[in-house]
Motif scaffolding. Sequence first.
Motif, PDB file in Angstrom:
ATOM      1  N   LYS A   4      33.859  37.612  35.378  1.00 52.69           N
ATOM      2  CA  LYS A   4      34.939  37.860  34.440  1.00 52.69           C
ATOM      3  C   LYS A   4      35.851  38.667  34.854  1.00 52.69           C
ATOM      4  O   LYS A   4      37.230  38.651  34.710  1.00 52.69           O
ATOM      5  N   GLY A   5      35.430  39.739  35.432  1.00 60.06           N
ATOM      6  CA  GLY A   5      36.657  40.778  36.027  1.00 60.06           C
ATOM      7  C   GLY A   5      37.478  40.334  37.078  1.00 60.06           C
ATOM      8  O   GLY A   5      38.581  40.527  36.968  1.00 60.06           O
ATOM      9  N   LEU A   7      38.126  37.242  37.475  1.00 54.90           N
ATOM     10  CA  LEU A   7      39.087  36.441  36.755  1.00 54.90           C
ATOM     11  C   LEU A   7      40.538  37.042  36.115  1.00 54.90           C
ATOM     12  O   LEU A   7      41.463  36.507  36.137  1.00 54.90           O
ATOM     13  N   LYS A   8      39.881  38.181  35.651  1.00 56.59           N
ATOM     14  CA  LYS A   8      40.921  39.030  34.743  1.00 56.59           C
ATOM     15  C   LYS A   8      42.029  39.525  36.156  1.00 56.59           C
ATOM     16  O   LYS A   8      43.276  39.603  35.726  1.00 56.59           O
ATOM     17  N   GLY A   9      41.286  40.088  36.979  1.00 59.52           N
ATOM     18  CA  GLY A   9      42.217  40.526  37.979  1.00 59.52           C
ATOM     19  C   GLY A   9      43.277  39.466  38.636  1.00 59.52           C
ATOM     20  O   GLY A   9      44.136  39.804  38.987  1.00 59.52           O
ATOM     21  N   SER A  11      44.224  36.937  37.008  1.00 57.17           N
ATOM     22  CA  SER A  11      45.025  36.416  36.052  1.00 57.17           C
ATOM     23  C   SER A  11      46.491  37.638  36.409  1.00 57.17           C
ATOM     24  O   SER A  11      47.557  37.304  35.768  1.00 57.17           O
ATOM     25  N   VAL A  12      46.056  38.777  36.417  1.00 59.63           N
ATOM     26  CA  VAL A  12      47.300  39.834  36.519  1.00 59.63           C
ATOM     27  C   VAL A  12      47.977  39.612  37.731  1.00 59.63           C
ATOM     28  O   VAL A  12      49.379  39.480  37.513  1.00 59.63           O
ATOM     29  N   LYS A  15      50.161  36.713  37.051  1.00 55.39           N
ATOM     30  CA  LYS A  15      51.316  36.700  36.177  1.00 55.39           C
ATOM     31  C   LYS A  15      52.650  37.592  37.018  1.00 55.39           C
ATOM     32  O   LYS A  15      53.597  37.370  36.929  1.00 55.39           O
TER      33      LYS A  15
END
Length: 208
Positions: A4-5, A7-9, A11-12, A15
């Motif tokens: 999850k971490g 994927l979050k990274g 996504s940043v 972006k």
Amino acid sequence: MYGKGILKGLSVTWKRFWDTYTEDISWMLSGKKRYYTEEGIKHRASKHTKGIFTVQYPEEQLIQPEEFRYVPFLVYDEGAEGKKEVRCTSCGICAKVCPPQCIWIVRSNDPNTGRPIPEPTEFYIDADVCMNCGFCAEYCPFDAIIMDHDFDIASYTRNVYGMDKLLKPASYYKNIRPENYERNDAERKAKEAARAAKAAAKPAAPAS
Ligand code: SF4
Ligand code: SF4
């Protein structure tokens, strides 16, 4: 959930990547240049930027805030016919307060009168030792030594600056530190006016 971490990274990162291009296109459509211009660099360094916020150093450089401090320089006022009126009186306060002791001043006397000459004969700052603390500028009673913005000084040789390198005109000081300059200038003028008023108020010596 595992990953999850990551994927979050990602996504940043994605972006930022996406925003860089959308922002570039919007600047292009409005006819402005986002790279290699002061406006573009200022915007990328601001909190309003989107996407890329880095600069292409050394071709681009961040615009320094007024209070940015690097190796100090000595101020001279431009007198009549371009004469350099060095503000330093070689009082030595800066050398005394300098924590790493990297200021050297050479004084001399007038050969005719034997009296000390206020202007320093030589003035050195070891820029490789200077820690940019700003004490010298803070303690100088004559606003003669000011913290510079010029940080791009890396070299293969030792940087001991003499007066040829240290002396810069008051107009340069005004350009890099406009608010400080105005404040110091107003204080200097007020002091001079007070001195003149005091001298004028002195009773004239009786005629012999
Ligand atoms: S720079 Fe200022 S504190 Fe240092 S010797 Fe000159 S007048 Fe004195
Ligand atoms: S900035 Fe600090 S370390 Fe550098 S010359 Fe001035 S007093 Fe010394």
